[in-house]
Structures are given as C-alpha cells and as structure tokens.
Design a protein around this motif. Structure first.
Motif, PDB file in Angstrom:
ATOM      1  N   ARG A 121      -7.884  11.499 -56.025  1.00  0.00           N
ATOM      2  CA  ARG A 121      -7.943  11.920 -54.630  1.00  0.00           C
ATOM      3  C   ARG A 121      -7.130  13.199 -54.403  1.00  0.00           C
ATOM      4  O   ARG A 121      -7.509  14.057 -53.601  1.00  0.00           O
ATOM      5  CB  ARG A 121      -7.403  10.780 -53.773  1.00  0.00           C
ATOM      6  CG  ARG A 121      -7.418  11.007 -52.282  1.00  0.00           C
ATOM      7  CD  ARG A 121      -6.702   9.834 -51.644  1.00  0.00           C
ATOM      8  NE  ARG A 121      -6.587   9.960 -50.214  1.00  0.00           N
ATOM      9  CZ  ARG A 121      -5.602   9.373 -49.516  1.00  0.00           C
ATOM     10  NH1 ARG A 121      -4.698   8.640 -50.152  1.00  0.00           N
ATOM     11  NH2 ARG A 121      -5.531   9.504 -48.228  1.00  0.00           N
ATOM     12  N   TYR A 165     -10.943  13.738 -39.275  1.00  0.00           N
ATOM     13  CA  TYR A 165     -10.077  13.324 -40.377  1.00  0.00           C
ATOM     14  C   TYR A 165     -10.589  12.045 -41.012  1.00  0.00           C
ATOM     15  O   TYR A 165     -10.745  11.961 -42.225  1.00  0.00           O
ATOM     16  CB  TYR A 165      -8.654  13.136 -39.861  1.00  0.00           C
ATOM     17  CG  TYR A 165      -7.743  12.433 -40.832  1.00  0.00           C
ATOM     18  CD1 TYR A 165      -7.151  13.136 -41.877  1.00  0.00           C
ATOM     19  CD2 TYR A 165      -7.502  11.063 -40.722  1.00  0.00           C
ATOM     20  CE1 TYR A 165      -6.331  12.493 -42.772  1.00  0.00           C
ATOM     21  CE2 TYR A 165      -6.686  10.413 -41.617  1.00  0.00           C
ATOM     22  CZ  TYR A 165      -6.100  11.130 -42.647  1.00  0.00           C
ATOM     23  OH  TYR A 165      -5.297  10.488 -43.535  1.00  0.00           O
ATOM     24  N   GLU A 198     -11.850  11.599 -44.784  1.00  0.00           N
ATOM     25  CA  GLU A 198     -11.156  10.719 -45.729  1.00  0.00           C
ATOM     26  C   GLU A 198     -12.122   9.678 -46.285  1.00  0.00           C
ATOM     27  O   GLU A 198     -12.055   9.314 -47.452  1.00  0.00           O
ATOM     28  CB  GLU A 198      -9.973  10.029 -45.039  1.00  0.00           C
ATOM     29  CG  GLU A 198      -8.807  10.948 -44.710  1.00  0.00           C
ATOM     30  CD  GLU A 198      -7.957  11.316 -45.933  1.00  0.00           C
ATOM     31  OE1 GLU A 198      -7.808  10.479 -46.833  1.00  0.00           O
ATOM     32  OE2 GLU A 198      -7.473  12.465 -45.991  1.00  0.00           O
ATOM     33  N   ALA A 253       4.955  10.011 -42.515  1.00  0.00           N
ATOM     34  CA  ALA A 253       4.115   8.992 -43.139  1.00  0.00           C
ATOM     35  C   ALA A 253       2.652   9.392 -43.137  1.00  0.00           C
ATOM     36  O   ALA A 253       1.946   9.209 -44.131  1.00  0.00           O
ATOM     37  CB  ALA A 253       4.301   7.661 -42.424  1.00  0.00           C
ATOM     38  N   ASN A 287       0.329  10.104 -46.488  1.00  0.00           N
ATOM     39  CA  ASN A 287      -0.749   9.146 -46.693  1.00  0.00           C
ATOM     40  C   ASN A 287      -2.131   9.756 -46.498  1.00  0.00           C
ATOM     41  O   ASN A 287      -3.085   9.050 -46.229  1.00  0.00           O
ATOM     42  CB  ASN A 287      -0.573   7.947 -45.758  1.00  0.00           C
ATOM     43  CG  ASN A 287       0.517   7.032 -46.255  1.00  0.00           C
ATOM     44  OD1 ASN A 287       0.486   6.585 -47.384  1.00  0.00           O
ATOM     45  ND2 ASN A 287       1.505   6.793 -45.418  1.00  0.00           N
ATOM     46  N   SER A 288      -2.232  11.063 -46.586  1.00  0.00           N
ATOM     47  CA  SER A 288      -3.545  11.689 -46.467  1.00  0.00           C
ATOM     48  C   SER A 288      -3.913  12.335 -47.797  1.00  0.00           C
ATOM     49  O   SER A 288      -3.084  12.451 -48.692  1.00  0.00           O
ATOM     50  CB  SER A 288      -3.493  12.761 -45.373  1.00  0.00           C
ATOM     51  OG  SER A 288      -2.622  13.797 -45.774  1.00  0.00           O
ATOM     52  N   CYS A 316      -1.369  13.808 -50.784  1.00  0.00           N
ATOM     53  CA  CYS A 316      -1.230  13.427 -52.199  1.00  0.00           C
ATOM     54  C   CYS A 316      -0.626  14.587 -52.982  1.00  0.00           C
ATOM     55  O   CYS A 316       0.043  14.385 -53.996  1.00  0.00           O
ATOM     56  CB  CYS A 316      -2.589  13.094 -52.817  1.00  0.00           C
ATOM     57  SG  CYS A 316      -3.220  11.493 -52.344  1.00  0.00           S
ATOM     58  N   ARG A 330       4.305   1.495 -54.522  1.00  0.00           N
ATOM     59  CA  ARG A 330       4.337   2.338 -53.346  1.00  0.00           C
ATOM     60  C   ARG A 330       2.969   2.387 -52.678  1.00  0.00           C
ATOM     61  O   ARG A 330       1.948   2.503 -53.317  1.00  0.00           O
ATOM     62  CB  ARG A 330       4.745   3.759 -53.719  1.00  0.00           C
ATOM     63  CG  ARG A 330       4.727   4.631 -52.483  1.00  0.00           C
ATOM     64  CD  ARG A 330       5.551   5.850 -52.632  1.00  0.00           C
ATOM     65  NE  ARG A 330       5.081   6.673 -53.724  1.00  0.00           N
ATOM     66  CZ  ARG A 330       5.881   7.424 -54.440  1.00  0.00           C
ATOM     67  NH1 ARG A 330       7.151   7.419 -54.196  1.00  0.00           N
ATOM     68  NH2 ARG A 330       5.407   8.161 -55.398  1.00  0.00           N
ATOM     69  N   THR A 336       0.429   4.382 -50.805  1.00  0.00           N
ATOM     70  CA  THR A 336       0.151   5.801 -50.532  1.00  0.00           C
ATOM     71  C   THR A 336      -1.246   5.960 -50.009  1.00  0.00           C
ATOM     72  O   THR A 336      -2.077   5.113 -50.235  1.00  0.00           O
ATOM     73  CB  THR A 336       0.284   6.680 -51.792  1.00  0.00           C
ATOM     74  OG1 THR A 336      -0.311   5.995 -52.855  1.00  0.00           O
ATOM     75  CG2 THR A 336       1.706   7.015 -52.064  1.00  0.00           C
TER      76      THR A 336
END
Lengths: 253, 301, 354
Positions: free
Chosen positions: A101, A122, A126, C203, C207-208, C212, C352, C354
């Motif tokens: 990703r 978004y 995603e 956060a 977390n997008s 990453c 974790r 993510t």
C-alpha cells in the motif's frame, strides 16, 4: 529511439576505482535481459546507476528517450523503473498489505489534505487502493498473509513480496537484483516461472542481475556480461556461453 | 592585541577542558555507538570528589602544593573511573543489544539521577572549591595576565592527551579498543573480551572527565551539582564537530568550541554565549555532515 | 476534630482528581476507537461540556489537567517525528517556545480589544503560534533533515537551545526575566479540544495510504526512496506538522501559566517529551498518550505522597516526608528501571494498527 532503457557509455568512479566503465546497454520494450558477471564485476553498481542511487561520473542514461542520469531514485521510480534488492529490504514494521500500500501513494490523486479531511473522495480512493493491493497480493498467493508483519514471512515469500511491492509502482521496467540469492533449486524453478509470468501478465521489460548462470541462461533472450566494470560480451545465451572472454572471466577467478 | 591574546589564552584553557570531556564522549561512541548523556555529570562528580578529598589529603600532604594537587587530581580520576565502570555495568550493559535509543534514554535517566542525587547529598547551593595548587602570577606583559593555573590546564591536558594516545596506539588494551570500535563482532570472534574493553573505555573516559572537573574547579572555583550540564553539552558538540568516534577530532573540536565561544563572547556579544557552540556545530555539519575529521559512512545498497 | 479536617480534604481532592481524569479518558477512549471526524467532534463536544462545569472541579486538578493536555499534544506531535518517521528530534521544546511567545505577544497586544469574543482572539493567537512554530520547523528541518541519527539529534538539540538563547536576548519579550501573559484563557475546552485535534491529525495521517510513507521512511530510507517515496519531503512534512502542534501546545502553556521564561523551554523539557514518546512505545499513539499522562502525574503524585506526612496515623506508620526531598531522584530511578525492564515502552502493543 526505440529502446526503453539506454545506457550510453555510463561510467562511475569511486575515488581511483572505476566501478563501471563506459557501459553501453539497451533494453527494448517487453524484453528480458540478463546482466551477469563474476563477484565484484560492477553488476549491482550498474543497477544503482540506473535506479539513481548513484549518479554517473560521465555518460548518459535514458529512459523512454529522456535522460534520467543523476535523477533522485524516487523520481526515477515515478517515471516507471522499479527494483528489488539483493538483500531484501522490505518495510519490517509494516504489514504485508501496508508494504504494498505504501507504494500506492505514487498513484494518489489527493495529498496530505485529503488524508486529513477524510471526505468521500478519500474513502473511495482508499477503497480502490485496497482492492488493487489485494488483487496484486492474490496474484502472487500472498493475500492470506495480508495482516502479518512483513518480517514474519518466509524467505521465499519475502522475495515475492518485494517483487509485488515493486510491481505496485506500475513500472515499465522491473529490475531484479539477484532474486535467486539464497534459494534452493526447487525455489529457483519456481522463480523462473514467476519471472516469465510477470513479463507476460504485466507486459513489462525486465533486467535481471544474477549470479546463477543457469537461471539467467534459461530465461533471458539477451545477456550482457560485466567483468571489472567493463562489458566483455553481449548476445544470446548461446553466444555468451561460447564466448572465450566469458569463460575466462568465470574460470579465471 | 594584548586583549586578543588574553582572550585566546582563556579560550584555549576553556577549550582544553572541553576537549578532555569530549574525549570521553567520543571514545564511548566509537565503541558502543551511543551518546553517554551522563558524561557531563561525571565531570561534575570529578570536581566534587576533589572538593571532599582535599581536606583528607591535606592531612597527609601540604595543600596547596604541587604534590597535593596532583594527589587530588589522581584520586578524583580514580574515583570517577570506578564510577564510570559501575554505571556502565548496571545501567548500560543490560541494554547493549537493545536499540540505541533505549540506552540513550537510560543515560538521560542516569544523568538526572546523578544531578538530583548531587543536589540532595551535596546541596544545591554552589560550593567554593578549596585551593589545591599554589598560584604564581606569570608573565605580566602589558596587561596580559597568565597565571600558573592556566598553564597547568595546558600542561595536564597535553599530558593526558599524550598518555591517551600512548594507551590507544601502543598498548594491548588500546589495540583491543580500536578493534572493538572497528567491528565488535569480529573482535569478539578474535578473542577480544569486549566486556573488559568497554569497561576500560568507560574508566578511561570518566577519568578524563574527572581531570577536566578538577581543572575546571581550579580555574572557576564555584562548583554545584548542575555544573556538568552545559560543559557536558558543549563537549558533546565538540565531539560531534570533530567527527564523533574520532579522538583527535574530539580534541580539535573542544579547542575550536572553546576558542570561538570565548572570542565571540568577548568581542561580539556575551549574552549569546551558550548558543555559539551550537551555531558553530550546525554550520560545520551542514557543510560536512560527518564532522571535521569524521569518515563518511556509505551505506551499502 | 482536628484530625478529621485534613483527611476529608485529601480524600475529596483524590475523588475529584479521579473524576476529572476519568472524564478526560472518556474523550480519549472515544477517539481511540476510530479516528473519524465524528469521534473528533464528539471529543471536542465532550471537552466543551466539561469546561462548562469546570468551576466545580478542584482548581488544582483542573490546572494539572491542562499540564496533562499540553504534555499529550507535545508527545503525540513529537511521536509523528520520532516514532512514526524515525527522525530523532531533541528540540521539540524550542518549537513550543516559539508558539508560546508568539501567541502570548498577540493576546497581550490585542487581548483587550472587543472585536471578537475573547475565545476568538485566543483561537487566532493559538493558530498564529502554531504557524510560527511550523515556519521555524520548516527553517530548521530543510537543512538538517539530511543528517542521520545522532547527528540529527544533536543538531535539533542545538536549534532548540539557540531558540531559547534568542528569546533570552529579546528584550521586547522580557529576555531572561520572562514575559507575563495577561490572559489566563487556557481552559478545559481549549486544552482537550486541541488534544483531540492533535490526536486526530496524527492518527489519520499515519493511517492513510499517504501516511504509510512516514513509516516506510522510518523502516528503510533507501527502500522507501526506491519505492518512489520522496523521503526528504516526508521528513520535512512530519517535522513541520509536529512543530505546528508544539507551537499550539506552547500557546496553551503560555495562557495556563501566564508567565513565560526562556529557561522553561530548555533541552531538559525536550527530553521529557522524548521520554514520553519512548515509554509510550514509539509510533503508538495511545501508548504515548498514556505515557504523557503518567509522566505528568508522577512528579505530582510523589509531591502528593510527601504531603500525606501531615495526615495523622499515616505519618507514624509510613514516614513519607523524605519523598519530598527525593522525588526527582525517585523519578530518575524509575526512568532507569523502566528502560531496563521494559525497553520496548510501557504500552507497546503486540501488533501495530496501521
């Protein structure tokens, strides 16, 4: 210019050492080319020249007709060259899914603001990324490990994941740096099949740097041989195999 | 001109003391790749050892005197060397194979522990350091004042630097230190006892810091439990400036920081004194990211 | 009769303290479940509701809760730089100073104007403080972020110290004597509302898919670069966003203490925040929040234990007065013991998210 990648007398020196000297190399579209040579011949350095880790001291490197010599690695990747590493370099604290990703930020339409605002766009994006990541993982039978940390995979799976990660950048040229290192003969057969499959499935060119002669001879249609930074031979596997210079370079060790 | 010479001498004296502290930082970094944040506090403890030892030594040797001064210096160095070994053994060794950051935070904890314990045991108020050396005013050349204490700073620093050079280059343990610094795994495989080498390195570095503490106290005779913070930071900056892990670099860095700081605060502005060391560091690192004498580490791809 | 008086006060204090902390936790828990805009709004609304009844909370605990909020904002924003992106910064208090001074100068100058409600001016001041700190972060980050590891640590430390010395020499803000802040506008709503915003931003960033990249930079810069990640840009982004929130925390701090001295933003302060990040388990937002709360309460708690001395009965059984003199020694010892026994952080989750 028809070649996808063209090295034009590319040279790099470290201090007094000329690691790669006046290397001419062409890779056509959807071609599978091997780069071989004894230890320390400059294969990986040539690789690092193409991917922008080093800038050539002199000479040119062209991708799709445009010079990429001296560009930053991330720009070169964005242009369409992706690579794997000789010693696997996954992102160890990310999961298998996130390893792939992470590369998709290349294809993001939005930026930080979109990630913060978390609007409709978004979530749609995603979701589509998640779909594409899973498709890729599933093609290579890695889907079942999606939430495992990358470092927990077996050696062979890690190698495969690294290839998947490179493919996520949608490259037109894939560079594989000694993908067979540390593999046994069954795994090597598997790898051969995998490389052929990638080439057909994704219609891309592949440059393969490899120590294992048998593997390279088996799948590459054209092979270049480096020794002490100089290209000493180039041709079909058959031609290279018979070339006295090549035999000398390998036996002379 | 006299004014300039005077500042230069003051700067060199200050720089010599920084250099002695910086050597301890750089030696530990060279071997463990870790910033021993508590090192500045060992410097402080060196000064306090001298403070408490002086009356005891005065019972045996006349104070102030050369012999007495040397006795105080050596005794403080010995105490701090032992302390350095103890700190390494109990606070750092258990973490040796953990991420360096963990060790760094532990070192910060040790540093705080030494400072607060110092405040508790010695009291927070500054103490005046007893005179352990006779002071002779030397050359008074048209306003230039140079006294024997400054000369002693140069003498002791030079002597210790030569001794250190001899230990590192010409002794067995010094060779082992260099081997461990170069490649700890290989050194261990070749039969070097890395534990002993690391303990020895801490002892050596801490002894140098103690010497710096005594020299500092002789020249600026007010000592307090937090006196190690700023000189410690500046000495660390000096070590990075010279190229951390590099012994001549640390000495050079100390001198550069000491002289620059003294000259700038003498001629330009004294209120920016504490920012100067960092300013110099940032400028040099931007031009030469590995420090003045440091080797560039190329990551293998 | 004499004996029951102090005991009542003490248990009262404790109960009220627990209550306000529990409320704060509730807001955080709501956030912890999911980093969505809804939970952000809920958390902000919650802090608003609490601020309405703030006058019924013991002022001492209210004051501590501001300290906690400021610590959380500092630690969570530093965690973006040190934890997620893996760039070891030791100068976070410097950005806090920039934000604090900038915000204080604005409210001191314009606070008496009635163009807006006081909250309006405060909001502008906090934002300006954040932006000033972010600009400083950009200025510091651009040249220094190509340095690695220890070198980056010492250079950021150096910048933090330089910022402190500059404030020490600025007479317009009181220099070393310090700056009085006219308005004590920090309240529960602003402090915990901004905690919620900080947590949400950090956060949702990491977390997008975009985010990453931060962790990729942390894990392996060369591989990240080879995967098309502009590592410099990511590092600078993390640095600027981190500095922005440090600036906001500085503004809150200024209007809570109502007095700023350059000495309050020294490198020991920066180190305290680094310790929070590490104890929380680098790159683990919830853990870092808990560590920030714990480390803010710890010195207070030790101070408090020392106070129990005056409670009859307890004083005879457990003489605790020594804690008053040695609480910082205990604090540093705890830090060492924690690092020796739980070096992965207090709250390191097994895996974790993510």
């Amino acid at each position: 210019m028809d070649a996808l990648l063209q090295l034009d007398k590319a040279t790099i020196r470290f201090g007094g050492l000329t690691a790669v000297s006046e290397l001419d190399l062409q890779i056509g579209r959807n071609e599978l080319v091997g780069l071989i040579g004894p230890n320390g011949a400059g294969k990986t350095t040539a690789f690092n020249l193409i991917t922008g880790v080093y800038a050539p001291t002199s000479g040119g490197i062209f991708f799709d007709g445009r010079s990429i010599a001296g560009s930053k690695p991330y720009r070169i990747t964005a242009r369409g060259i992706a690579r794997t590493f000789q010693n696997i370099r996954l992102f160890p604290s990310l999961t298998v899914f996130d390893n792939v990703r992470a590369v998709f930020h290349l294809h993001l339409r939005g930026d930080v603001r979109q990630a913060l605002w978390r609007g409709k766009g978004y979530h749609a994006e995603e979701k589509s990324i998640a779909g594409r990541v899973m498709t890729l993982l599933d093609i290579f039978q890695l889907g079942k490990f999606r939430d495992e940390p990358a470092k927990s995979l077996s050696y062979g799976d890690q190698r495969r994941l690294e290839i998947v990660r490179a493919l996520a950048a949608t490259p037109r040229l894939l560079l594989l740096d000694e993908p067979a290192a540390g593999m046994n003969s069954t795994e090597k057969v598997e790898l051969t099949r995998l490389i052929r499959f990638i080439r057909e499935q994704f219609q891309i060119s592949i440059l393969l740097v490899e120590h294992d002669m048998q593997l390279v001879m088996g799948i590459c249609e054209r092979i270049a041989v480096l020794d002490y930074g100089v290209k000493i031979a180039e041709g079909t596997p058959e031609e290279v195999r018979r070339n006295p210079k090549v035999i000398e370079a390998y036996l002379g060790d | 001109m006299t004014e300039f010479l005077q500042q230069l001498i003051n700067g060199l004296a200050f720089g010599s003391i920084l250099a002695l502290i910086a050597l301890g930082y750089t030696m530990v970094y060279g071997i463990l790749r870790f910033i021993n944040f508590a090192h500045g506090d060992v410097f402080m403890l060196g000064a306090f050892s001298g403070f408490y030892l002086a009356p005891k030594i005065a019972a045996l040797l006349p104070l102030p005197s050369i012999a007495g001064g040397i006795a105080v210096l050596l005794a403080s160095m010995a105490i701090c060397a032992a302390l350095g070994v103890v700190i390494e053994r109990f606070a750092y060794r258990p973490l040796r194979h953990r991420p360096k950051l963990t060790m760094l935070i532990t070192a910060i904890g040790v540093s705080l522990f030494l400072e607060y314990t110092g405040q508790f045991v010695f009291g927070a108020a500054p103490k005046s350091f007893p005179q352990i050396l006779p002071v002779y005013p030397l050359a008074r050349l048209g306003g230039l004042s140079l006294n024997s204490n400054q000369l002693i700073v140069f003498g002791v620093t030079l002597g210790l630097l030569l001794a250190l050079r001899f230990i590192v280059l010409n002794t067995k343990i010094g060779t082992a230190m260099r081997a461990v610094s170069f490649n700890p795994e290989a050194a261990a495989l070749m039969g070097v006892n890395t534990d002993i080498v690391i303990s020895f390195t801490f002892a050596l570095g801490s002894a140098l810091a103690a010497a710096a503490g005594i020299l500092w106290a002789v020249n600026y005779p007010a000592i307090d439990p937090l006196m190690g913070i700023l000189p410690g930071l500046k000495a660390f900056v000096a070590a990075v400036l010279g190229g951390i892990g590099n012994l001549p670099g640390a000495a050079l860095g100390g001198i550069i920081i000491g002289v620059t700081e003294t000259l700038v605060s003498g001629y330009i502005s004294s209120t920016y004194r504490d920012a100067i060391a960092f300013g110099v560091l940032i400028l040099i690192l931007l031009v030469k990211p590995s420090g003045l004498l440091g080797k560039k580490e190329i990551e293998k791809v | 009769m004499n004996t029951s008086q102090p005991r009542a006060r003490w248990s009262d204090k404790l109960a009220q303290g627990c209550r306000s902390i529990r409320i704060a936790f509730l807001g955080l828990a709501a956030l912890g479940l999911q980093y969505t805009k809804t939970s952000l709004l809920i958390a902000i609304a919650l802090s608003f509701l609490v601020s309405l009844v703030a006058d019924r909370i013991n002022p001492y605990w209210l004051y501590i809760s501001y300290d906690i909020a400021i610590s959380i904002i500092m630690a969570v924003s530093l965690n973006l730089i040190n934890g997620y992106t893996g760039q070891f910064s030791l100068g976070h208090a410097g950005f806090m100073a920039v934000g604090g001074y900038a915000a204080a100068m604005i409210t001191n100058q314009f606070g008496h104007l009635n163009f807006f409600a006081a909250d309006g001016i405060f909001a502008v001041a906090l934002l300006a403080g954040g932006l000033a700190a972010a600009a400083t972060g950009l200025l510091v980050g651009l040249p220094t972020l190509r340095l690695r590891g220890d070198y980056l640590a010492i250079v950021t430390l150096g910048f933090g110290e330089i910022i402190r010395v500059i404030f020490q020499n600025m007479n317009s803000v009181g220099g070393a004597r310090g700056l009085s802040v006219a308005h004590g506008w920090t309240n529960f709503f602003w402090s915990f509302g901004l905690v919620a915003v900080t947590v949400y931003v950090v956060a949702s960033l990491v977390n997008s898919t975009y985010g990453c990249g931060f962790i990729a930079v942390h894990d392996d810069e060369i591989a990240a670069e080879a995967m098309g990640i502009n590592t410099t840009k990511y590092k600078v982004t993390a640095f600027v966003i981190g500095a922005f929130f440090a600036g906001i925390a500085g503004g809150l701090y200024a209007h809570a203490k109502q007095f700023l001295t350059p000495g309050g933003f020294g490198f020991m302060q920066s180190i305290t925040f680094v310790v929070m990040v590490i104890l929380g388990g680098m790159g683990n937002t919830i853990g870092v929040i808990l560590a920030a709360i714990l480390l803010t309460l710890l010195p207070e708690g030790l101070r408090y234990l020392a106070g129990i001395e005056h409670v009859p009965g307890i004083a005879q059984a457990f003489p605790l007065g020594w804690i008053g003199d040695t609480r910082m020694i205990i604090y540093s010892l705890l830090l060492i013991v924690l690092m020796l026994t739980r070096p992965q952080g207090l709250f390191r989750l097994r895996k974790r998210k993510t």
